[in-house]
Design an enzyme around this catalytic site. Structure first.
Site, PDB file in Angstrom:
ATOM      1  CB  SER A  91      52.788  43.393  38.006  1.00 35.48           C
ATOM      2  OG  SER A  91      52.741  43.559  36.602  1.00 35.48           O
ATOM      3  CE1 TYR A 144      46.981  42.600  37.879  1.00 36.17           C
ATOM      4  CE2 TYR A 144      48.474  43.934  36.553  1.00 36.17           C
ATOM      5  CZ  TYR A 144      48.199  42.762  37.232  1.00 36.17           C
ATOM      6  OH  TYR A 144      49.132  41.757  37.267  1.00 36.17           O
TER       7      TYR A 144
HETATM    8  P1  NAD Z   1      46.143  33.050  36.253  1.00 32.88           P
HETATM    9  O1  NAD Z   1      44.841  33.510  35.758  1.00 32.88           O
HETATM   10  O2  NAD Z   1      46.631  31.741  35.771  1.00 32.88           O
HETATM   11  O3  NAD Z   1      46.182  33.052  37.833  1.00 32.88           O
HETATM   12  C1  NAD Z   1      45.466  33.970  38.614  1.00 32.88           C
HETATM   13  C2  NAD Z   1      44.677  33.171  39.620  1.00 32.88           C
HETATM   14  O4  NAD Z   1      44.099  34.067  40.582  1.00 32.88           O
HETATM   15  C3  NAD Z   1      43.507  32.402  39.034  1.00 32.88           C
HETATM   16  O5  NAD Z   1      43.893  31.133  38.593  1.00 32.88           O
HETATM   17  C4  NAD Z   1      42.540  32.328  40.220  1.00 32.88           C
HETATM   18  O6  NAD Z   1      42.626  31.075  40.826  1.00 32.88           O
HETATM   19  C5  NAD Z   1      43.046  33.371  41.186  1.00 32.88           C
HETATM   20  N1  NAD Z   1      41.975  34.280  41.540  1.00 32.88           N
HETATM   21  C6  NAD Z   1      41.568  35.392  40.895  1.00 32.88           C
HETATM   22  N2  NAD Z   1      40.525  35.953  41.531  1.00 32.88           N
HETATM   23  C7  NAD Z   1      40.276  35.171  42.616  1.00 32.88           C
HETATM   24  C8  NAD Z   1      39.317  35.226  43.671  1.00 32.88           C
HETATM   25  N3  NAD Z   1      38.418  36.217  43.753  1.00 32.88           N
HETATM   26  N4  NAD Z   1      39.333  34.243  44.586  1.00 32.88           N
HETATM   27  C9  NAD Z   1      40.240  33.229  44.523  1.00 32.88           C
HETATM   28  N5  NAD Z   1      41.175  33.149  43.555  1.00 32.88           N
HETATM   29  C10 NAD Z   1      41.185  34.108  42.633  1.00 32.88           C
HETATM   30  O7  NAD Z   1      47.173  34.220  35.870  1.00 32.88           O
HETATM   31  P2  NAD Z   1      48.673  34.551  36.327  1.00 32.88           P
HETATM   32  O8  NAD Z   1      49.169  35.485  35.312  1.00 32.88           O
HETATM   33  O9  NAD Z   1      49.430  33.330  36.640  1.00 32.88           O
HETATM   34  O10 NAD Z   1      48.445  35.411  37.639  1.00 32.88           O
HETATM   35  C11 NAD Z   1      49.116  35.172  38.841  1.00 32.88           C
HETATM   36  C12 NAD Z   1      49.625  36.475  39.441  1.00 32.88           C
HETATM   37  O11 NAD Z   1      50.661  36.993  38.619  1.00 32.88           O
HETATM   38  C13 NAD Z   1      48.593  37.587  39.588  1.00 32.88           C
HETATM   39  O12 NAD Z   1      48.740  38.209  40.832  1.00 32.88           O
HETATM   40  C14 NAD Z   1      48.978  38.544  38.490  1.00 32.88           C
HETATM   41  O13 NAD Z   1      48.614  39.863  38.797  1.00 32.88           O
HETATM   42  C15 NAD Z   1      50.482  38.370  38.478  1.00 32.88           C
HETATM   43  N6  NAD Z   1      51.137  38.839  37.274  1.00 32.88           N
HETATM   44  C16 NAD Z   1      50.879  38.243  36.079  1.00 32.88           C
HETATM   45  C17 NAD Z   1      51.510  38.704  34.934  1.00 32.88           C
HETATM   46  C18 NAD Z   1      51.271  38.095  33.581  1.00 32.88           C
HETATM   47  O14 NAD Z   1      51.709  38.674  32.585  1.00 32.88           O
HETATM   48  N7  NAD Z   1      50.588  36.975  33.478  1.00 32.88           N
HETATM   49  C19 NAD Z   1      52.421  39.764  35.020  1.00 32.88           C
HETATM   50  C20 NAD Z   1      52.652  40.344  36.262  1.00 32.88           C
HETATM   51  C21 NAD Z   1      52.011  39.865  37.376  1.00 32.88           C
END
Ligand code: NAD
Ligand code: MG
Length: 296
Positions: free
Chosen positions: A188, A201
């Site tokens: 991230s 985080y």
């Molecule tokens: P999202 O909520 O759509 O996806 C995250 C997913 O993680 C959830 O759908 C869930 O299925 C899974 N998850 C969480 N805890 C879990 C557990 N204990 N067991 C099984 N599954 C679990 O959100 P997203 O933003 O698409 O996140 C995906 C990745 O992207 C993450 O690693 C997040 O840190 C990273 N990220 C997101 C952003 C942003 O701005 N959205 C920015 C940087 C990094």
């Protein structure tokens, strides 16, 4: 003279104010307004991953869903991992994968469990006949203003989800991965430029960078590549379920040079590239997709 074929990155996708919309984690993206764009209507495949067997954690929604859809459209069979509460989002992804005549395997469960983190590999291998690509996208993010308020439960849960599960899943996967396999982690912008309200985080996202670079060195002699993608602010369920304070939701992403949040669909091509042989000289690399926020 302007070319009408060009798309202005400033106003592609939603660039208005997001409505506040609290949900409890992990949340359902189908209930979001606007619904995140994971490329359902737009991603076009080109046989770049024909015959590959891919496991995507967090594949029900957001960035993982965009990767899962793209992988299926590129000719891969795809297994997705998600929490049981997210079944309605996961069911949609299954339909989208099957619409490409690819196999979809649904793996609901909690990645904070070592047994489950390993089981998903065995189930993928038995259902898909092997494993070629691991896309580790699942993550947990809860905004907390003061370090004193980060409970040990939250701390443990964030590290188990974001860090421990990667170790466990990769440990189980290695005996099945052969030369040419690819592992993709998800870091991230928070792993470079951490916000004051995301101490736990952001620490995990820094750790994922170190993990990726070290593992890339360790696995290079086996012909297995390891890379990471570092997204900037992307409109997903993670953000409206406590990842940001609700007061920050309307302006989410406006701090970027491109003045808007990214959509998960805008990351799909990079997850495909790092999974495919086109990136065979790329390992230990962290690719930013941040709307212009600098990494480092
Ligand atoms: P999202 O909520 O759509 O996806 C995250 C997913 O993680 C959830 O759908 C869930 O299925 C899974 N998850 C969480 N805890 C879990 C557990 N204990 N067991 C099984 N599954 C679990 O959100 P997203 O933003 O698409 O996140 C995906 C990745 O992207 C993450 O690693 C997040 O840190 C990273 N990220 C997101 C952003 C942003 O701005 N959205 C920015 C940087 C990094
Ligand atoms: Mg989800």
């Amino acid at each position: 003279m302007s070319n009408e074929q060009n798309v202005n990155p400033l106003d592609e996708y939603f660039n208005g104010k997001f409505p506040k919309q609290p949900q409890s984690p992990p949340g359902l993206q189908k209930e979001m307004d606007p619904v995140p764009d994971c490329g359902e209507a737009t991603y076009k495949g080109n046989d770049q991953l024909k015959g590959k067997r891919i496991l995507v954690t967090g594949g029900d929604s957001g960035i993982g869903r965009a990767a899962a859809i793209a992988y299926a459209r590129e000719g891969a069979d795809v297994a997705i991992v998600y929490l049981p509460e997210e079944q309605p989002d996961a069911d949609e992804v299954k339909k989208l994968i099957e619409a490409e005549n690819q196999k979809a395997v649904l793996l609901p469960g909690d990645l904070r469990s070592e047994d489950f983190s390993k089981e998903i590999v065995e189930k993928t291998v038995s259902e898909l006949g092997g494993l070629d690509v691991l896309a580790l996208v699942a993550g947990k993010q809860q905004s907390t203003s003061n370090i004193e308020d980060i409970t040990t439960e939250q701390l443990t849960s964030t590290f188990e989800t974001n860090i421990y599960s990667m170790f466990w899943t990769i440990q189980a996967a290695l005996p099945h991965l052969s030369e040419g396999a690819s592992i993709i982690t998800t870091s991230s912008i928070q792993g470079y430029s951490p916000s004051e309200n995301l101490l736990d985080y952001a620490s995990t996202k820094f750790a994922i960078r170190g993990f990726t670079i070290a593992l890339a060195k360790q696995l290079a002699p086996k012909g297995i590549r390891v890379n990471s993608i570092a997204p900037g602010p992307i409109w997903t369920a993670l953000q409206v379920t406590g990842g940001q304070p609700q007061d920050s939701i309307p302006e989410f992403g406006k701090e970027t040079p491109l003045k808007r949040a990214g959509q998960p669909a805008e990351l799909a091509h990079q997850y495909v590239y790092l999974a495919s042989e086109k990136s065979n000289y790329v390992t230990g690399e962290i690719s930013g997709i941040t709307g212009g926020l600098p990494l480092g």
